[in-house]
Design a protein around this motif. Sequence first.
Motif, short mmCIF file in Angstrom:
data_model
loop_
_atom_site.label_atom_id
_atom_site.label_comp_id
_atom_site.label_asym_id
_atom_site.label_seq_id
_atom_site.Cartn_x
_atom_site.Cartn_y
_atom_site.Cartn_z
N GLN B 402 0.86 -1.18 0.00
CA GLN B 402 0.00 0.00 0.00
C GLN B 402 0.90 1.23 0.00
N LEU B 459 1.27 -5.48 8.82
CA LEU B 459 -0.05 -5.16 9.39
C LEU B 459 -0.22 -5.94 10.68
N PHE B 468 -5.16 -0.77 4.33
CA PHE B 468 -4.23 -1.44 3.42
C PHE B 468 -4.90 -1.73 2.08
#
Lengths: 279, 504
Positions: B402, B459, B468
């Motif tokens: 991302q 994450l 994300f």
Amino acid sequence: MKKKKLIITILIIVVVAGLGTWFGMPALLGAMGFHPEYEGQRYMLPEGKALIICTSHDRLGEGGKKTGVFGSEFTAPYYEFTDGRMAVDVASIQGGQIPIDPMSFKWFLKSEYDERYLSDPELQEKVEHSLLIDGIDFTRYNIIYLAGGWGAAYDLGFSEVLGRKITEAYAAGRVVGGVCHGPLGLLLVRDKNGQPLVKGRRLTAVTNKQVEELGITMTPQHPERELRAAGAKFESETAFRDMFANHTVVDGRIVTGQNQNAGSEVANKMMMAAGGTRR
Amino acid sequence: MMTKKQINSLEIVFRILAGVVGCIFLVLGIGFLTLPEVFANGFFVEPARAVGVNSLRGDFGALFLGMSFFGLLGTLTRHRRLLFVPIVFLVIVVAGRITSLIVDDVPNVVADSIVAELIFITILGLSVVASSAKTETPDHGMSLGEYFNYKLVAGIAVVIILIAGVFMARKQIGMKMLAVIAAEFTQKDVIGDLPDGLHVGLAGAGAPLPDAKRAGPCTFVIAGKNFFVVDAGPGSIRQLELMKLRLGDIKAVLLTHFHSDHIAGLGELMLKRWAGEARPDPLPIIGPKGVDTVVQGFNLAYSLDAGYRVAHHGSTTTPPTGAGGVAMPFDFSAGTRDVVVIDDGGVKVTAFLVDHRPVKPAVGYRFAYKGRSVVISGDTLPCESLRRQAAGVDLLLHEAMQPAMVRTLGQLIRSSGRNNVADISRDILNYHTFTEEAARIADSAGVGHLVLNHLLPPLPVTALNSAFLGEAEKYYSGPITVGADGMLFSMPAGSSRIIKKWLL
């Protein structure tokens, strides 16, 4: 007691109207076609380089209102090129600080690209200390992009240096183009036979109608007028106000967009024309 | 209307049931207080370091012991309304679970927990109703003396003795538990229990940056009974073992490219496969040009270790011929971008070139078995050859980054003065695929399910997942899974279903 009720009612109306305008105004402009989200195919050109050229002129007429480049006309392509994994340089006719049209970042006009610019010290630095075109070898770039804005009407079409540099880049097989007043920078460009590059070529730029609708006619050059006079096959879309129209033209290695709405699409089509791949 | 007698007997039944509920909570409370990790496992809670264990004992223990305290007090005294305390707790628990069901990517086993909790609420609620139907006059104020009687003291004493007993017997309990845990690992036959088909599991869904939920890149593919591993990132081999897979069964390892985060676990994998099943043959390591250099290096680095093993365990247990790995390089013939590297027993594996410049070569793999297929991207930019290979596959396992999150992270790192790390985080933007791009690839290739791995940034909490994904769901209408270690995607032969399970 009655007074209290009245005050509360007025407060509620103010809050609702305020929120309605805050959220509604950008949504309304968007629905009418201002800064449409680009939903077409995106391209990338890893290891490629792009050069964005902006105006250095900051006034509408003698002592007139402040102007310069229109924000989204350099932010949208800058970030599309960057997301397309290209290295991007920013230059201007006189180098140094690039003037930005103060209307660009008004809350109801600014685009998602402008938001990104406003929190991006790297691009802010590039705009603050833009490169002077005179010292740049344009053939080192895959893409030469010309940003518009009212300021561009005062210098892009008059710069011999710019004309010569883009002539070299085009001759070296690079992709050139721009949006809005940016294509004025193609006026002094020559093809390999020494003829004006735009002659007989399909392209678009800001229309005479949009210039008149916005009432900014004091600038020395109007893109539709000059490009037609130079023999270009001028194309455009229209809307009830042309600032809501959007049009893009790809003619070989010349890629142009009608106005501020076309920045992201023109950037992607330039990467496509430069041999980029889908992303 | 019911007679008084009926009401009385009904009241007793619910009183007993409420007492049972109270006792269940008592057991759970004592359990969390004394054996927190065991009970946490039953609740799928993973304690984060020692502090986590402390919270399990304290917070989880308090929740259950508190509910049990008021539940039993309400049952044993005539102040049945005290049962409202556990009821309120349970209602909040159910609300929390339903929220999680909507928000998080959780398996359906939690539905069972919700049903159990609803049953408890019903029992406790009916007990209160039955008791108020029995006594015409409502409860009058409570006096402290009524509660602190000999019954309560005796009850608390029993609980304390129970807790003390468990603590005193903890060595014996530990030995018993070892047997239970070991049995689960030694007897479980993960591959044997799977239906015939193609199965893809994540043993390392992470990237170079540390992520508590994701080891370095490692994916395993089970085609029928054939067990393949794609890449061996740092920490991933332990994840494979924790997923109860028998590493001795591995047929071959396939490498996508030779970045450190994709090969760091190779030495451990060679050793575990060799010693796991007294393999007389070294581990086949399939990869593009350059794989021989990597394998040579690992073999050299592990040669002393192999010597010790043979000297210690003997050549029957650890046959010297089976130590290490053997490189099986493949090449692309001029002008082609793909090559079949395995075609055996119905399993077809195709390697194809991807774009991870300046890393050359870098490849992805396509596995096909009995009409089911998966494409594993490896590390790459959006890439046409991958799009072609992924056309119509059941599952696309694509790397994803991302950019907005990586940029923000980069700015934070730069403002902390670590310019070198900030430069690296800017550079990586140029050779990985954005989440939205992976979604567009999945859409244009028409795949059945998109699983994202090699996640950048890490994450560590699920709350980051939707940020994300960004706009990804706008571009691909099929299911998108943000990969995490332990996930298994089963594609049974002769069906079009993709079943998601957890092996961790």
